[in-house]
Design an enzyme around this catalytic site. Structure first.
Site, PDB file in Angstrom:
ATOM      1  N   GLN B  31      -1.718   2.312   9.548  1.00  0.00           N
ATOM      2  CA  GLN B  31      -2.654   1.254   9.169  1.00  0.00           C
ATOM      3  C   GLN B  31      -2.795   0.213  10.281  1.00  0.00           C
ATOM      4  OE1 GLN B  31      -0.533   0.241   5.604  1.00  0.00           O
ATOM      5  NE2 GLN B  31       1.325  -0.295   6.706  1.00  0.00           N
ATOM      6  N   HIS B  62       6.525 -13.338  -4.236  1.00  0.00           N
ATOM      7  CA  HIS B  62       7.889 -12.830  -4.038  1.00  0.00           C
ATOM      8  C   HIS B  62       8.851 -13.249  -5.147  1.00  0.00           C
ATOM      9  CE1 HIS B  62       6.513 -12.212   0.282  1.00  0.00           C
ATOM     10  NE2 HIS B  62       6.787 -11.024  -0.201  1.00  0.00           N
ATOM     11  N   ASP B 137       9.697   7.176   4.242  1.00  0.00           N
ATOM     12  CA  ASP B 137       8.726   7.362   3.171  1.00  0.00           C
ATOM     13  C   ASP B 137       9.403   7.149   1.810  1.00  0.00           C
ATOM     14  OD1 ASP B 137       6.822   8.183   1.395  1.00  0.00           O
ATOM     15  OD2 ASP B 137       6.714  10.250   2.119  1.00  0.00           O
ATOM     16  N   GLY B 138       8.998   6.110   1.122  1.00  0.00           N
ATOM     17  CA  GLY B 138       9.588   5.788  -0.178  1.00  0.00           C
ATOM     18  C   GLY B 138       9.384   6.891  -1.204  1.00  0.00           C
ATOM     19  N   ASP B 156       7.319  -2.709  -3.852  1.00  0.00           N
ATOM     20  CA  ASP B 156       6.524  -3.782  -3.254  1.00  0.00           C
ATOM     21  C   ASP B 156       5.615  -3.157  -2.202  1.00  0.00           C
ATOM     22  OD1 ASP B 156       5.543  -6.126  -2.211  1.00  0.00           O
ATOM     23  OD2 ASP B 156       7.406  -6.676  -1.186  1.00  0.00           O
ATOM     24  N   SER B 158       1.571  -1.819  -0.842  1.00  0.00           N
ATOM     25  CA  SER B 158       0.205  -2.349  -0.808  1.00  0.00           C
ATOM     26  C   SER B 158      -0.664  -1.559  -1.783  1.00  0.00           C
ATOM     27  CB  SER B 158      -0.331  -2.372   0.624  1.00  0.00           C
ATOM     28  OG  SER B 158      -0.170  -1.128   1.241  1.00  0.00           O
ATOM     29  N   ASP B 159      -1.961  -1.577  -1.575  1.00  0.00           N
ATOM     30  CA  ASP B 159      -2.884  -1.029  -2.571  1.00  0.00           C
ATOM     31  C   ASP B 159      -2.908   0.505  -2.557  1.00  0.00           C
ATOM     32  OD1 ASP B 159      -3.588  -3.639  -3.324  1.00  0.00           O
ATOM     33  OD2 ASP B 159      -4.875  -3.807  -1.574  1.00  0.00           O
TER      34      ASP B 159
END
Lengths: 286, 286
Positions: B31, B62, B137-138, B156, B158-159
């Protein structure tokens, strides 16, 4: 290919909506009044370039300025609205069958006319026989009017510039208190607690002085661009925790936002605000 | 004379901040990563042109993604964070002395490096010896990791586009559940309930299926431009109402937003959402 219409805060932040078309533009004796149609949120009212209300995001503002007062004031027969020219606040007040008479004092006839014509989905109660609309100066009204006291007084004005400026000082609040029953409830919009934090806290402090207690409460209104918006609740005798269960239950059937949980939730303030109000000795106990 | 940087939603809505300067621009394998300095809100991180976090408005996000889980999970010794590359979530987790070990799996090393260098005020706990940061990589981690179960798992990301896309489906949530103690608490950011209402409700529904209960909760984050933001809390055994009073009392001393009232307030949902969740049979009882 529409144009962006941006509300700009101090040349630092802007919230823009893409327009489909402009429906009305006028310059009244007081301010610039516009109604536009947006791509995302339907038709919208702007005053002096600031987003006031829109079809797609009016429920949070109008339900929240009205209902916490209406479900806690012991009686709600007579209600005074200062401002409220789009008609959304009157509509929310008149949802209650117990209401017998509403006086609404809006300074700018052009706002009322433009909203009646272009935003009838917001002001759906203009023809309610209980509603008495007066075009006039709310500041003079609360100082001079010789009327029976009200159960609830709601100040739905714009920002502390232009014609709404007089709605933000101690003498105006004393006028509102004069017209309010001893156990009645006063409420006013009280600005963005984020972008206008000083004005907001000053309003709360003055209202606390006039009424002996003040409960600011917060809920987000997307078109105001600052996260939370605020209103402030005040009463000499009543607290926001004195709920009338029947009224709450009736509202829960068809409110978009308001319910018992939201009622309690909006009075829970961010920790730093809670601490600042305590330091300012604002009375918020039940 | 700075330039406006706008996050644009579907060419219909934009939230812009005036820039003082750009501090970092990079294109990672995943990104576009940018750090800018804004006039209003200090330094800010953007990913693919979307506001992620900023100094002036990071506490709501947060504190809210972290603390409801941390004050209710019976034990909080081991915590997993998926994403969280700006370091703010780890910082909030590590405020609790009971925490012994935090694994954080962030896919994009560039985000971590840019935030460490330019946003050290947000990620203040990078040097805490309890924090183990892994770049990876989660999605694969929750599927494959052979580790002791966690007390709390926080997503947590992003989109649901780009590298975070895999964080939004049932198999990912099953992986999180696999790594969570029976009475542990799972929480994820769950998008704007206004602008991404369908995605939001779909996430809640899937999480409810996986964990047997799901509690979405809302609080405004100004830079996301849509009023409320949302997170979703889930647990097989614990509810958001099982508060550990000592932990709450400690947090109230120095949180900016979080306190007991806010904790309860955020779980009160707008009436229309409450009704839709009931129709979807999402379990939200205590």
């Amino acid at each position: 290919m529409g144009l962006w219409y941006d509300e700009v805060f101090e040349d630092k932040l802007r919230l823009g909506l893409k327009l489909k078309r402009t429906l009305f533009t006028g310059q009244s004796d007081f301010q610039k009044v516009e109604v536009v149609e947006t791509e995302l949120l339907g038709k919208a009212l702007l005053i002096d370039g600031l987003w006031m209300t829109c079809e797609g995001e009016e429920a949070p503002y109008h339900e929240l300025i009205v209902q916490p007062a209406m479900v806690t004031s012991p009686t709600i027969e007579r209600v005074l609205i200062i401002g409220g020219g789009d008609g959304g606040t009157a509509r929310e007040v008149l949802r209650h069958a117990e209401v017998k008479h509403v006086d609404m004092v809006e300074i700018d006839a052009m706002v009322i006319e433009a909203c009646k014509e272009h935003l009838p989905e917001i002001g759906t109660a203009w023809d309610d026989p209980r509603l008495n609309v007066m075009v006039g100066d709310g500041v003079a009204y609360v100082k001079e009017a010789d009327v029976e006291p009200y159960d609830v007084v709601i100040v739905d004005g714009s920002d502390p510039v232009g014609p709404a400026k007089g709605l933000f000082n101690e003498s105006f609040y004393r006028g509102c208190a004069r017209l309010l029953k001893e156990e009645g409830v006063f409420v006013t919009q009280s600005e963005s607690p984020r972008l206008f934090k000083e004005i907001h806290l000053e309003m709360v402090q003055v209202i606390n002085t006039v009424f002996g207690a003040a409960w600011p409460y917060y809920y987000p209104v997307m078109i105001y661009g600052s996260g939370h918006w605020s209103w402030t609740y005040a009463s000499r005798q009543t607290t926001p925790y004195d709920l009338n269960d029947e009224r709450v239950a009736r509202l829960e059937k068809d409110s978009r936002i308001y319910n018992r949980g939201i009622h309690h939730g909006v009075f829970a303030l961010p920790n730093h605000v809670k601490q600042e109000l305590a330091e300012m000795l604002v009375k918020r106990d039940a």
